[in-house]
Design a protein around this motif. Structure first.
Motif, mmCIF file in Angstrom:
data_model
loop_
_atom_site.group_PDB
_atom_site.id
_atom_site.type_symbol
_atom_site.label_atom_id
_atom_site.label_comp_id
_atom_site.label_asym_id
_atom_site.label_seq_id
_atom_site.Cartn_x
_atom_site.Cartn_y
_atom_site.Cartn_z
ATOM 1 N N LEU A 113 0.857 -1.189 0.000
ATOM 2 C CA LEU A 113 0.000 0.000 0.000
ATOM 3 C C LEU A 113 0.887 1.231 0.000
ATOM 4 N N ASN A 114 0.809 1.983 -1.083
ATOM 5 C CA ASN A 114 1.623 3.187 -1.213
ATOM 6 C C ASN A 114 0.736 4.416 -1.241
ATOM 7 N N GLY A 115 1.026 5.385 -0.425
ATOM 8 C CA GLY A 115 0.320 6.655 -0.419
ATOM 9 C C GLY A 115 1.292 7.771 -0.126
ATOM 10 N N ASP A 116 0.807 9.005 -0.144
ATOM 11 C CA ASP A 116 1.685 10.149 0.109
ATOM 12 C C ASP A 116 2.307 10.077 1.495
ATOM 13 N N ASN A 117 1.554 9.589 2.450
ATOM 14 C CA ASN A 117 2.043 9.583 3.825
ATOM 15 C C ASN A 117 2.036 8.201 4.459
ATOM 16 N N ILE A 118 1.966 7.161 3.622
ATOM 17 C CA ILE A 118 1.864 5.813 4.184
ATOM 18 C C ILE A 118 2.512 4.819 3.236
ATOM 19 N N LYS A 119 3.147 3.814 3.804
ATOM 20 C CA LYS A 119 3.707 2.716 3.028
ATOM 21 C C LYS A 119 3.638 1.463 3.888
ATOM 22 N N LEU A 120 2.671 0.617 3.579
ATOM 23 C CA LEU A 120 2.447 -0.600 4.337
ATOM 24 C C LEU A 120 2.353 -1.795 3.384
ATOM 25 N N THR A 121 2.552 -2.975 3.935
ATOM 26 C CA THR A 121 2.286 -4.190 3.180
ATOM 27 C C THR A 121 1.012 -4.826 3.721
ATOM 28 N N GLY A 122 0.380 -5.642 2.898
ATOM 29 C CA GLY A 122 -0.866 -6.293 3.301
ATOM 30 C C GLY A 122 -0.834 -7.770 2.988
ATOM 31 N N GLY A 123 -1.587 -8.542 3.752
ATOM 32 C CA GLY A 123 -1.613 -9.976 3.532
ATOM 33 C C GLY A 123 -2.927 -10.617 3.907
ATOM 34 N N VAL A 124 -3.202 -11.765 3.296
ATOM 35 C CA VAL A 124 -4.407 -12.540 3.588
ATOM 36 C C VAL A 124 -4.232 -13.197 4.957
ATOM 37 N N PRO A 125 -5.195 -13.050 5.866
ATOM 38 C CA PRO A 125 -5.079 -13.672 7.192
ATOM 39 C C PRO A 125 -5.006 -15.192 7.107
ATOM 40 N N VAL A 126 -4.347 -15.794 8.083
ATOM 41 C CA VAL A 126 -4.155 -17.232 8.069
ATOM 42 C C VAL A 126 -5.477 -17.983 8.163
ATOM 43 N N ASP A 127 -6.496 -17.417 8.811
ATOM 44 C CA ASP A 127 -7.797 -18.080 8.891
ATOM 45 C C ASP A 127 -8.359 -18.341 7.491
ATOM 46 N N GLU A 128 -8.217 -17.349 6.612
ATOM 47 C CA GLU A 128 -8.698 -17.508 5.241
ATOM 48 C C GLU A 128 -7.870 -18.553 4.506
ATOM 49 N N LEU A 129 -6.569 -18.571 4.760
ATOM 50 C CA LEU A 129 -5.689 -19.571 4.158
ATOM 51 C C LEU A 129 -6.138 -20.976 4.544
ATOM 52 N N VAL A 130 -6.396 -21.187 5.827
ATOM 53 C CA VAL A 130 -6.791 -22.512 6.306
ATOM 54 C C VAL A 130 -8.125 -22.933 5.695
ATOM 55 N N ARG A 131 -9.083 -22.001 5.640
ATOM 56 C CA ARG A 131 -10.387 -22.338 5.044
ATOM 57 C C ARG A 131 -10.212 -22.756 3.583
ATOM 58 N N PHE A 132 -9.420 -21.985 2.845
ATOM 59 C CA PHE A 132 -9.198 -22.292 1.433
ATOM 60 C C PHE A 132 -8.480 -23.627 1.261
ATOM 61 N N ALA A 133 -7.427 -23.844 2.035
ATOM 62 C CA ALA A 133 -6.663 -25.082 1.907
ATOM 63 C C ALA A 133 -7.511 -26.294 2.275
ATOM 64 N N ASN A 134 -8.266 -26.191 3.353
ATOM 65 C CA ASN A 134 -9.086 -27.323 3.792
ATOM 66 C C ASN A 134 -10.218 -27.638 2.825
ATOM 67 N N SER A 135 -10.605 -26.677 2.011
ATOM 68 C CA SER A 135 -11.652 -26.941 1.022
ATOM 69 C C SER A 135 -11.099 -27.700 -0.183
ATOM 70 N N ASN A 136 -9.769 -27.838 -0.247
ATOM 71 C CA ASN A 136 -9.157 -28.502 -1.396
ATOM 72 C C ASN A 136 -8.288 -29.693 -1.012
ATOM 73 N N ILE A 137 -7.633 -29.631 0.127
ATOM 74 C CA ILE A 137 -6.849 -30.758 0.625
ATOM 75 C C ILE A 137 -7.128 -30.904 2.119
ATOM 76 N N GLU A 138 -6.721 -32.012 2.667
ATOM 77 C CA GLU A 138 -6.946 -32.249 4.092
ATOM 78 C C GLU A 138 -5.686 -31.885 4.859
ATOM 79 N N LEU A 139 -5.710 -30.764 5.563
ATOM 80 C CA LEU A 139 -4.553 -30.376 6.362
ATOM 81 C C LEU A 139 -4.473 -31.228 7.616
ATOM 82 N N PRO A 140 -3.282 -31.657 7.993
ATOM 83 C CA PRO A 140 -3.130 -32.423 9.237
ATOM 84 C C PRO A 140 -3.302 -31.527 10.446
#
Length: 749
Positions: A594-621
């Protein structure tokens, strides 16, 4: 949660023919070889290609050398493909959650930037990212009934189209400007499917607050797109037609294109051009026919050399595929040949802006400067300065390796959209299990990490391009290989329909899965980001940056409100990398900057969403995903996690097999070389430089004595007489070019 991608390619009834929006026809003019073109947008070199450059001697220039295509290979071990969106540019398409690319400013209609200080979201892969999921059918999950850390390889029998990534509805609506509404409405026309356009329109209406005028526009568009979506119409040029009509048009275009290739092999160039025109008219979504037509017209040996025709066809490509880097680069080359240096440098600049790595553009800029210095090209000081400035800029940014005086003009290897690419792939090399064949074009790089044995998570924009669809090949550098040279090939098996995530399967990968954090993430939690940013500048080694969680997901904000925010820095190539806490547990997947005149941050998908997506396609241990890493300090955690974080390279098929020979580009990707003489543009003739010669005629001066006057005043006056005579130095104003042999630059390798 996600959309399964086939691992066993099933023959389709030519569904969803794609529109090429970023690719090519191949040629090696010096030899002189000609091929077919498609499109590619994102060009990044690295050290991942196994194929060595083909450096065989060139055949005589008097003809075009072609090779008969081999019999179609058996079905490859299936890299998934999906349909790309059509005729959309990164600046115009409402990509979610990505708002803009780093190299291409975006109007971002889906995320209005009403105020100048509003930050711009930039994806962190080394390709201009796009994201496009769709509803996915339920499929068996690999890994079910298996022990921890294992996954059963389940084949999916259908190819699933990848649709647009529709953002979640925010709890609070934001304001939008009239210009942003207009741009968004315009972007809907570039969708391939009416259903996709309506889905985006519905989400847009739910996320933004409109004025009366804006509301009327949205209602009008809804009234237009609803019946189109109900009929499941598809875009064909500017028209919206049924799927059957689209398939019929694409079939007609493909037949004409195949016949054109046969005419090309027979050196019937006029017949080839006529059939290419028929193919282009039949499928106004495609660019392959016009790109090949441009290349035929650019060959002096074809007898149809016509720079104006070349420009006409390349401009058709760019009309259908705006900001296509390969077309822009080729257009700049023909403009140089016509002495149009100002627009040429502008198009080189645009091509470079659309490509993170652009060795071809860098070389061509340097070659122009060299030829000017060698007095083989005449240019004014203003043009020379612009070429020099752009060349030095790309060299300083390490986006090219400079110029080789022994190599001619370089054409970017073209890549088509999915359908044109698939029709070409019938006679191409199957997707290998290791390495990359030479007809595959390196599109970009990102990062991923192991979540299961042989399974890797990354961003969907790393492996999916909105115009090209899913990549045809994925490779990773095996982190367990101490030499960092062994490549493992894999495939995309699922993409998320709600977030910027994709799941890869990499057979033979033995990296240990990273643990996941289950407890809630709090503001100011310390994090470390792992990945492979800017490999050209920073090498291929793993990089780590630290920081804190600067912002938590906020559902009241459209798009970026679903992401974790961090103050840790990052760069292109980091996309898809893990964001870990100080126990080594993954709490997010890095996605954007995220780039702005007064801000510079990075963003990421939360791990909860990762787990939901992964579990819908493979079985996580479940018993393994939260175990923290036993390490004494942050450096120890990074060291342990390093072998589970992977550098990902994505490839697309390029060109048409058996038509042109590729040559080394000085990197791991190949290109086509134009070896025509820059002095005569391949004609073998050069304008006569003899004094007074105009079109092969010189003025000869003689004198005639004439008597003047009468009587004693009579005298003789010598009167000059001017006659036009043939120039003794040339033939009709031209001499044999001393810089070439049969139109081929004799100073090249």
């Amino acid at each position: 949660m996600g959309q399964k991608i086939t691992s066993k390619k099933k023959k389709k009834p030519q569904q969803e023919r794609s529109v090429a929006v970023w690719a090519f026809c191949g040629m090696a003019f010096g030899t002189v070889l000609l091929g077919s073109m498609g499109l590619v947008l994102f060009n990044f070199s690295g050290n991942d290609r196994d194929a060595e450059a083909d450096k065989e001697a060139s055949p005589p220039a008097a003809s075009i050398t072609v090779t008969a295509p081999e019999a179609p290979p058996a079905s490859p071990p299936a890299i998934a493909t999906a349909e790309p969106a059509v005729q959309a540019t990164p600046a115009e398409t409402p990509k979610m959650p990505v708002v803009a690319t780093a190299s291409v400013p975006s109007t971002a209609p889906m995320m209005p930037a009403a105020a100048a200080e509003q930050p711009v979201a930039i994806p962190l892969s080394t390709t201009p990212p796009t994201a496009k999921p769709a509803d996915a059918p339920q499929v068996p999950k690999p890994g079910q009934n298996e022990g921890p850390g294992t996954a059963q390889k389940t084949e999916v029998e259908t190819v699933v189209d990848v649709g647009p990534l529709v953002p979640p509805t925010a709890t609070r609506k934001s304001a939008v400007t009239n210009d942003q509404v207009k741009e968004f409405v315009k972007s809907l026309q570039r969708q391939r499917k009416a259903k996709d356009a309506l889905a985006l329109l519905t989400a847009y209406a739910a996320n933004y607050e409109f004025t009366d005028w804006q509301q009327a526009e949205i209602q009008s568009e809804t009234a237009t797109w609803t019946p189109r979506a109900e009929k499941d119409l598809r875009r064909l040029g500017k028209d919206w037609v049924s799927l059957d009509e689209l398939i019929a048009a694409q079939d007609k275009a493909e037949v004409a294109f195949d016949n054109a290739l046969n005419q090309l092999k027979s050196q019937n160039y006029k017949g080839c051009i006529d059939l290419l025109a028929e193919s282009s008219r039949a499928n106004p979504n495609g660019i392959r026919a016009d790109y090949l037509a441009a290349m035929v017209h650019s060959l002096p040996v074809s007898g149809l050399y016509d720079p104006e025709e070349v420009q006409k066809h390349l401009k058709i490509v760019l009309l259908r595929f705006p900001d296509h880097p390969a077309a822009l680069n080729s257009l700049a080359l023909v403009q140089i040949k016509q002495g149009q240096h100002a627009p040429a440098v502008t198009n080189f600049k645009r091509a470079a802006e659309m490509s993170q790595l652009c060795p071809e553009v860098t070389h061509n800029l340097g070659r122009f400067l060299y030829l000017v210095e060698d007095r083989r090209i005449n240019a004014d000081k203003s043009a020379i300065k612009k070429f020099k400035d752009q060349y030095e800029k790309l060299i300083a940014e390490q986006r090219g390796t400079g110029m080789d005086r022994g190599v001619g003009w370089k054409h970017i290897l073209p890549v088509f959209g999915v359908e044109e690419r698939e029709s070409s792939s019938k006679q191409q090399t199957p997707v290998p299990t290791r390495g990359v064949p030479e007809n595959f074009f390196l599109n970009g790089r990102g990062t991923g990490f192991a979540i299961q044995k042989e399974y890797v998570i990354t961003n969907r924009h790393v492996v999916h391009d909105e115009d090209l669809g899913l990549c045809d090949q994925v490779t990773v550098l095996d982190p367990l290989d101490p030499t960092r040279t062994r490549q493992l090939s894999g495939k995309v098996i699922a993409v998320s329909d709600s977030s910027d995530l994709a799941l890869l399967q990499i057979p033979g990968l033995k990296s240990k899965p990273l643990p996941f954090r289950k407890e809630p993430v709090k503001l100011a939690t310390e994090v470390v980001i792992l990945g492979y940013p800017e490999p050209r500048l920073l090498s291929n080694g793993l990089k780590a940056t630290t920081g804190i969680v600067s912002g938590l997901p906020d559902s009241s904000i459209p798009e970026v409100g679903s992401y974790l925010l961090f103050d840790a820095t990052s760069g292109r190539g980091n996309s898809g990398g893990p964001v870990c806490d100080h126990q080594g547990r993954v709490l997010g997947v890095l996605t954007m900057l995220l780039n702005g005149d007064n801000i510079k941050l990075t963003g990421g998908v939360p791990v909860d969403e990762l787990v939901r997506f992964a579990n819908s396609n493979i079985e996580l241990p479940a018993d393994d995903v939260e175990t923290p890493i036993a390490a004494p300090d942050l450096a120890g955690i990074v060291e342990v996690n390093a072998q589970s974080v992977l550098q990902i390279s994505t490839y697309y098929r390029a060109g048409v097999s058996g038509i042109a020979k590729l040559e080394s580009n000085g990197t791991d990707r190949l290109c086509y070389i134009d070896k025509t003489c820059p002095s005569c543009n391949g004609s073998g003739l050069y304008p006569c430089q003899a004094k007074g010669c105009t079109n092969g005629l010189q003025t000869e001066k003689s004198f005639v004595d004439q008597p003047v006057g009468e009587g004693n005043f009579r005298t003789t006056v010598r009167t000059p007489v001017f006659n036009r005579v043939d120039c003794p130095h040339c033939n009709r104003g031209f001499v044999d070019c001393q810089g070439c042999v049969n139109g081929i630059d004799r100073f090249l390798k």
